[in-house]
Design an enzyme around this catalytic site. Structure first.
Site, PDB file in Angstrom:
ATOM      1  N   HIS D  56       0.695  -1.312  -0.002  1.00  0.00           N
ATOM      2  CA  HIS D  56       0.200  -0.004  -0.036  1.00  0.00           C
ATOM      3  C   HIS D  56       0.855   1.107  -0.185  1.00  0.00           C
ATOM      4  O   HIS D  56       2.042   1.224   0.515  1.00  0.00           O
ATOM      5  CB  HIS D  56      -0.716   0.136   1.441  1.00  0.00           C
ATOM      6  CG  HIS D  56      -1.658  -0.913   1.551  1.00  0.00           C
ATOM      7  ND1 HIS D  56      -1.296  -2.326   2.311  1.00  0.00           N
ATOM      8  CD2 HIS D  56      -3.008  -1.328   1.267  1.00  0.00           C
ATOM      9  CE1 HIS D  56      -2.318  -2.938   2.345  1.00  0.00           C
ATOM     10  NE2 HIS D  56      -3.231  -2.607   1.703  1.00  0.00           N
ATOM     11  N   ASP D  59       2.414   1.928   3.345  1.00  0.00           N
ATOM     12  CA  ASP D  59       3.437   1.060   3.608  1.00  0.00           C
ATOM     13  C   ASP D  59       5.084   1.440   3.379  1.00  0.00           C
ATOM     14  O   ASP D  59       5.921   1.078   4.099  1.00  0.00           O
ATOM     15  CB  ASP D  59       3.430  -0.402   3.026  1.00  0.00           C
ATOM     16  CG  ASP D  59       1.876  -1.037   3.383  1.00  0.00           C
ATOM     17  OD1 ASP D  59       1.384  -0.838   4.397  1.00  0.00           O
ATOM     18  OD2 ASP D  59       1.381  -1.992   2.384  1.00  0.00           O
ATOM     19  N   MET D  90       2.505  -5.715  -7.952  1.00  0.00           N
ATOM     20  CA  MET D  90       1.244  -5.242  -7.692  1.00  0.00           C
ATOM     21  C   MET D  90       1.495  -4.006  -6.623  1.00  0.00           C
ATOM     22  O   MET D  90       2.364  -4.147  -5.696  1.00  0.00           O
ATOM     23  CB  MET D  90       0.590  -6.311  -6.996  1.00  0.00           C
ATOM     24  CG  MET D  90      -0.992  -6.076  -6.589  1.00  0.00           C
ATOM     25  SD  MET D  90      -1.338  -5.437  -4.944  1.00  0.00           S
ATOM     26  CE  MET D  90      -1.478  -6.702  -4.034  1.00  0.00           C
ATOM     27  N   GLU D 183     -10.889  -6.440  -5.045  1.00  0.00           N
ATOM     28  CA  GLU D 183     -10.670  -7.422  -4.090  1.00  0.00           C
ATOM     29  C   GLU D 183     -11.818  -7.467  -3.097  1.00  0.00           C
ATOM     30  O   GLU D 183     -12.319  -6.558  -2.419  1.00  0.00           O
ATOM     31  CB  GLU D 183      -9.508  -7.186  -3.178  1.00  0.00           C
ATOM     32  CG  GLU D 183      -9.269  -8.326  -2.003  1.00  0.00           C
ATOM     33  CD  GLU D 183      -8.191  -7.971  -1.426  1.00  0.00           C
ATOM     34  OE1 GLU D 183      -7.126  -7.355  -1.670  1.00  0.00           O
ATOM     35  OE2 GLU D 183      -8.228  -8.169  -0.321  1.00  0.00           O
ATOM     36  N   LYS D 185     -14.823  -8.642  -0.234  1.00  0.00           N
ATOM     37  CA  LYS D 185     -14.880  -9.149   0.875  1.00  0.00           C
ATOM     38  C   LYS D 185     -16.165  -8.708   1.676  1.00  0.00           C
ATOM     39  O   LYS D 185     -16.892  -7.742   1.006  1.00  0.00           O
ATOM     40  CB  LYS D 185     -13.824  -8.187   1.832  1.00  0.00           C
ATOM     41  CG  LYS D 185     -13.675  -8.741   3.414  1.00  0.00           C
ATOM     42  CD  LYS D 185     -12.392  -7.944   4.048  1.00  0.00           C
ATOM     43  CE  LYS D 185     -12.471  -8.791   5.501  1.00  0.00           C
ATOM     44  NZ  LYS D 185     -11.604  -8.097   6.434  1.00  0.00           N
ATOM     45  N   GLU D 219      -9.624 -13.196  -2.323  1.00  0.00           N
ATOM     46  CA  GLU D 219      -8.722 -13.807  -1.527  1.00  0.00           C
ATOM     47  C   GLU D 219      -9.368 -14.865  -0.761  1.00  0.00           C
ATOM     48  O   GLU D 219     -10.557 -14.752  -0.417  1.00  0.00           O
ATOM     49  CB  GLU D 219      -8.526 -12.644  -0.237  1.00  0.00           C
ATOM     50  CG  GLU D 219      -7.886 -13.114   0.750  1.00  0.00           C
ATOM     51  CD  GLU D 219      -7.579 -11.806   1.844  1.00  0.00           C
ATOM     52  OE1 GLU D 219      -7.102 -10.754   1.492  1.00  0.00           O
ATOM     53  OE2 GLU D 219      -7.754 -12.083   3.171  1.00  0.00           O
ATOM     54  N   HIS D 222     -11.356 -14.166   2.365  1.00  0.00           N
ATOM     55  CA  HIS D 222     -12.645 -13.467   2.363  1.00  0.00           C
ATOM     56  C   HIS D 222     -13.816 -14.228   1.815  1.00  0.00           C
ATOM     57  O   HIS D 222     -14.980 -14.099   2.307  1.00  0.00           O
ATOM     58  CB  HIS D 222     -12.105 -12.208   1.523  1.00  0.00           C
ATOM     59  CG  HIS D 222     -11.260 -11.113   1.901  1.00  0.00           C
ATOM     60  ND1 HIS D 222     -10.891 -10.164   1.151  1.00  0.00           N
ATOM     61  CD2 HIS D 222     -10.645 -11.205   3.036  1.00  0.00           C
ATOM     62  CE1 HIS D 222     -10.143  -9.376   1.986  1.00  0.00           C
ATOM     63  NE2 HIS D 222     -10.050 -10.089   3.012  1.00  0.00           N
ATOM     64  N   ASP D 247      -4.850 -13.764  -3.819  1.00  0.00           N
ATOM     65  CA  ASP D 247      -4.406 -13.485  -2.462  1.00  0.00           C
ATOM     66  C   ASP D 247      -4.458 -14.806  -1.515  1.00  0.00           C
ATOM     67  O   ASP D 247      -5.563 -15.296  -1.575  1.00  0.00           O
ATOM     68  CB  ASP D 247      -5.138 -12.398  -1.644  1.00  0.00           C
ATOM     69  CG  ASP D 247      -4.757 -11.217  -1.924  1.00  0.00           C
ATOM     70  OD1 ASP D 247      -3.693 -10.935  -2.693  1.00  0.00           O
ATOM     71  OD2 ASP D 247      -5.218  -9.945  -1.269  1.00  0.00           O
ATOM     72  N   ASP D 257     -11.920 -12.265  10.025  1.00  0.00           N
ATOM     73  CA  ASP D 257     -10.976 -12.319   9.333  1.00  0.00           C
ATOM     74  C   ASP D 257      -9.515 -12.799   9.516  1.00  0.00           C
ATOM     75  O   ASP D 257      -8.782 -12.059  10.246  1.00  0.00           O
ATOM     76  CB  ASP D 257     -10.763 -10.925   8.563  1.00  0.00           C
ATOM     77  CG  ASP D 257      -9.848 -10.770   7.269  1.00  0.00           C
ATOM     78  OD1 ASP D 257      -9.433 -11.900   6.694  1.00  0.00           O
ATOM     79  OD2 ASP D 257      -9.495  -9.735   6.920  1.00  0.00           O
ATOM     80  N   ASP D 259      -6.811 -14.356   8.058  1.00  0.00           N
ATOM     81  CA  ASP D 259      -5.331 -14.377   7.204  1.00  0.00           C
ATOM     82  C   ASP D 259      -4.345 -15.310   7.467  1.00  0.00           C
ATOM     83  O   ASP D 259      -3.121 -14.647   7.867  1.00  0.00           O
ATOM     84  CB  ASP D 259      -4.975 -12.861   7.422  1.00  0.00           C
ATOM     85  CG  ASP D 259      -5.890 -11.697   6.562  1.00  0.00           C
ATOM     86  OD1 ASP D 259      -6.667 -12.396   5.653  1.00  0.00           O
ATOM     87  OD2 ASP D 259      -6.001 -10.557   6.578  1.00  0.00           O
ATOM     88  N   ASP D 289      -1.365 -12.752   1.126  1.00  0.00           N
ATOM     89  CA  ASP D 289      -1.856 -11.673   2.156  1.00  0.00           C
ATOM     90  C   ASP D 289      -2.262 -12.302   3.304  1.00  0.00           C
ATOM     91  O   ASP D 289      -3.492 -12.659   3.695  1.00  0.00           O
ATOM     92  CB  ASP D 289      -2.967 -10.982   1.292  1.00  0.00           C
ATOM     93  CG  ASP D 289      -3.614  -9.794   2.074  1.00  0.00           C
ATOM     94  OD1 ASP D 289      -2.868  -9.471   3.081  1.00  0.00           O
ATOM     95  OD2 ASP D 289      -4.438  -9.205   1.489  1.00  0.00           O
TER      96      ASP D 289
END
Lengths: 397, 397, 397, 397
Positions: D56, D59, D90, D183, D185, D219, D222, D247, D257, D259, D289
């Site tokens: 991102h 980030d 990406m 993406e 969710k 993902e 998700h 993802d 969520d 992950d 991810d």
């Protein structure tokens, strides 16, 4: 329509300091609101008609406060309570925020962590009792696993029981008038949490040293996350004499822990719950463990608190209307609702002779095929009854 | 690779007659397979290495059979058992198929229905005991509600307890050597079912007249439907001394009751479960309560049965490899896994003095900020441990 | 309170023959009610104020009927329609009940099954058109898998598209005035079903030969099973111009397909749905695809049907009150609700120049930290708004 | 057993900076790990065999950095890429962390928020393209509602489409070689999120100005949160030509969520997914991810990253074994698996004449009851096939 849904202290509405004080942090976002001063919270909630507040140790006395600081905080807080007449019926411990608890607290693998968690709890019990708490809630948010290989679950339950026993032993030694209420939750923040439902907590309690000192604190959101009926879970807790406290909020099944304003989701479940609490003679607190949407500024926080209490009062009024509604009474009769109160075994189910005699009687009756056919084909009128309740809830009857 | 996963009677694998005999009816479709003769089932399962079978009363003796017919059926069935050495370790009652039970059985509003359900159960107990059953399962599939208004849930629990007590009283009077196992389920076919989880059943049992006679029969699919960890639920049942029987199958969370072949979904949960059963000293049956996919003809039925048992044996072998794997042992040590077996309160948690002394010790330690910092920043190596388990399961270590 | 919630034909309420006619079979129990004669259904529903009925081919003309029998049935049925003024706005095919479809219908692995399914559908289209249907629903209840290995999912979508294309080609050739509506469902009776949600169906449609001929038939229960918002799913279907039909009932998330009376669960979701349908200009049917509780006899069936329609009308009335409520209007303004209708990019988002110009403008504004701070700290008053809606729903405002 | 599961750049494994860099904040706890320097991340992941990283905007370049600071950061980061050969395939925008986005970003009610979100995205696109990104992911984590009353969902979709169109217009104007991947969710952090599943995103894309520029980034977690099959969702995306990115992680249905490390939950789903990716000719990134458990210190972070990649490679190897296994091939034949590739309508489903001709042929065949009976009673051997796959996965064949 005259509005009679004004909260008053005798309704026994309480809020955690952390509820209205929630700054709106979530896994993807930072705080959106400033912290609230607990003293302001007490005053604002008193103005709204609440009965009291509850807290985690750290909500009131920040971790790392010196004894002098602690004393000053408690004094100032008590002054707010005195000024408003607000009570502290419940207190609890924060055993989840600090990284030390990342692998568990009472059930951490590392004995040093478990001991630290226990010592922190004893300190928090002292603080709660000092401010008048009579119920002490234990929510084991970090007591669980993601990696099942890493923790023997039976030993973890031993350690969990040991910690609760230790707190009971301490309370007994000090002569405190304090009971414990375990708060179940199925998951989040851990992958799976021990004592995931009201039922698991009820079963666990019976294996403790002093089961009479320990009950449950069911939370609407937590049972509902698993898709279980909160109403039925609370009913079983009442049936077992174990409803020591309750956490009211709102939640959609199968989602993250939402803690929304009471009644904002699942209004029918909320209705049956309020009806049950009001009709069961439950004398404890109606405690809201919810938080305002992240979209809210400070004024939305108090709308949130007001809404929780108003919805409860509206539903309590619906429960009274339900009881007084002749058409509903008729539908209940059609559903044989009163029949559930009749003993199945005349003479008592614990008598083998009475049981055998009943079987003989049933065999005789069932010998006539018409008897069974009549039982099998009768209707219960549940569609009509349910629709009546729906229309009562919707305010069109 | 040498295949050592051959089922044998000493593995104690059992199947319900209704499992391999399931004709494939579902809410949207009719039967796809012919009914199986129970005698054929006994022979086929014996050939596959099973230990025994279980049944509902109606599975073996169709409802409405005359005493003479019943006798003939039992005689023929017993001959099959004798010929094969197969056992009947468990029996149960069908209290859900007949329309008379549409509003409940032990908790029906109509007392006549409850009495009929009880009488049917006593007859079924006689049948089960006659064929050697030592565990009697009670699945209350119709004990629940869609319309909460129609049934007082606390009174329903009274009636439920009354029915279980009555069965216990009967068994005691007859001198049967039989224990009961309650089978929880959260929903389906009812909107909500009483005693929805292992936990709720454990709590309920403690309020019965003879709690020692009653344990639980957890089912993989039923706990998993609610998204709860079956492994942890069974662990709590074992911890409470209440695992009297178990139902093995497979299920996805949050879906209809699937009852798939054991291990076909949730293989990791299945592994931890098998590991727990094998390591806990559980001596009961490994009972499969599953059914073949609706796509199968008769030959698929026996593939299904074989697969259930093979997967169990494969996972039991993995559990032995887990225990013997030095790298896993190292990872467990890094996670302080053994620490969970150490008492938290040296001297005993039921002593107030020992508890207070522990707090003093912790306070002294925690006075040094480095102590807490070290505890908070240590790692547990769970990613490595979990990956090792994964690779063990995948057969690449 | 004057009751103005009387269903009338202009409300466009329709019911499947299979809904009121549902005999109450479930995975654990047999039928509890006698089959209903479709002609009686037409008369009873007409009396209750419905607009029409829908059917699967087999609901009206039992499989295996001869041409003569078919003709007699259709004639008698049409006479009932004529006598009552009832319509048949929608028809569909039963591609799930017969064992031939156990592995799928349009996506069965065996081409012979697929061809049989297609031929059966063409016959059913003829029947539907003959009775006036303008929408043809396709629910692919058996189109899915338990064993992912057994079916290439991309090829299955090819076959699915091929079948829908074939039906469109047939309709075009015959010159029928008929559009298709795909009905998504996530699972049950299959482990996973293709096109599990409204979204998946919308995406699929765009890859068909004649996308304009095909829309969706969202069902409350089906979306809700997955925990998705039915309201938002229907909104996206409307947004895409694809809401050709709708199935109304009630459902708890994460449970088996319940198909309860409309509004009996999820009343808030039902409210937002009705509000959306009423305000969007949707002119299609309000079709109930639900069934009475298994506790009901014949009289409960009609209570059920009446309840579905009444609840819709009550909620439509609430939607009108919502629009007229000044305090709600004020709360909507506080939430900037109207702002969502304003273009984000003045000058049009498809112009790169306009987009770049907007960025320049934002950069200039955001250079002042107070600008961003004001945006970040503003409140939206959602707690107040939501509570107002709740109180509107509860009938206390 | 020789270990051939060593990640190499040609495997195209990538990680978000935010994944290994996740500090372990959750709704109930603070950070447990120090932030990671992106440059260190690049070096560590390169050492482990990864192909690249994604980020991102924030980030890499903290919000509020001056142009000079930005330049220095990018230069230093690019040097790390150059030194290691790592790529940035990406990039994406953080539109969820800052309080300004609390009510939405592209679909916020307040147009100023939407414009700010769009401008931030354009800046982030520049950054991504500067570092070589060819795919730009859009995760609309804040695009949703808790209070349905507050936002018109159809207008919200208009605004959503407008924002995506604007980004496409910008990219076209600049001549960037960049495609977008939406993406989906279902919920969290919002009560409900727009475009909740892969399906909803696929449907949405077709209504955009330049649908060819936009695909999806499904993902695992998700889709699985909603209990949907990730494997089938990805298959539909591939079928639609829209799988632009993916993802990978792990998740239990019906929970927050999670992950988790790829493969740590749902190993069978993970297998079918890997099989699909490997066999479909998908040439994109295998992007993780996920984040390490909160129990981990820095060394656990790299165990986590290594585990993600190893599990993928193990499963890819299983997929190759599946394809080469003669017994599996035999079981696939028994299940008619190849039949799904055969056209249903010989001559083409878009020809009305061919469709009608097919019906005639089927009618003739079905006139013989034995024909249908044979189709209905055939078995598909799915239990055997599934057990073979299970044993392949468990490494015992």
């Amino acid at each position: 329509m005259a509005d009679t849904f004004e909260p008053r202290p005798e309704h026994h509405f309480t809020f955690g300091l952390w509820t209205v004080g929630n700054p709106g942090i979530d896994p993807f976002g930072v705080a959106v609101r400033e912290p609230l001063d607990p003293v302001e919270t007490v005053h604002r909630l008193a103005d709204l008609g609440a009965y009291g507040v509850s807290f985690h140790d750290d909500d009131l006395v920040p971790a790392g406060s010196s004894p002098t600081e602690r004393e000053a905080i408690v004094k100032r807080f008590r002054a707010a309570l005195d000024a408003t007449g607000m009570k502290v019926p419940m207190a609890t411990t924060n055993l989840f925020r600090h990284p030390v608890f990342k692998e568990g607290a009472f059930t951490a693998n590392d004995p040093a962590v478990r001991r630290y968690a226990l010592a922190k709890t004893l300190d928090a019990i002292d603080l709660g009792v000092e401010l008048g708490a009579e119920v002490y809630v234990m929510w084991g948010g970090r007591e669980g696993v993601e990696v099942d290989a890493a923790k023997d679950p039976r030993a973890a339950l031993d350690r969990y029981a040991e910690a609760v026993n230790a707190c009971c032993a301490y309370v007994r030694e000090r002569g405190y008038r304090l009971r414990f209420a375990l708060e179940p939750k199925p998951n989040e923040p851990r992958g799976d949490i021990f004592l995931p439902t009201v039922g698991h907590a009820l079963g666990f309690i019976e294996r403790l040293e002093w089961p009479d000192m320990v009950g449950v604190n069911p939370e609407f959101a937590h049972e509902t996350m698993s898709g279980l009926s909160f109403h039925l879970g609370v009913a079983q807790a009442l049936w077992a004499g174990k409803l020591f406290h309750i956490d009211l909020n709102a939640q959609r099944p199968g989602k993250f822990d939402q803690d929304f304003r009471f009644g904002s989701e699942g209004i029918r479940d909320a209705f049956y719950l309020v009806k049950l609490l009001e009709e069961s003679g439950y004398t404890g607190m109606r405690h809201f463990d919810a938080h305002p949407y992240r979209t809210e500024d400070a004024s939305g926080v108090w709308d949130f608190a007001r809404g929780c209490m108003r919805t409860y009062l509206i539903l309590a009024d619906k429960a009274r209307r339900f009881a007084a509604d002749p058409e509903i009474a008729e539908a209940l009769a059609a559903a044989s609702a009163a029949g559930i109160h009749e003993e199945t075994v005349p003479g008592g189910a614990t008598s083998g002779a009475a049981v055998s005699a009943l079987r003989d009687r049933v065999r005789a009756e069932a010998a006539d095929p018409a008897w069974l056919h009549a039982l099998a084909t009768r209707g219960y009128g549940m569609e009509r009854l349910d629709q009546l309740v729906n229309e009562l809830l919707l305010g069109v009857r």
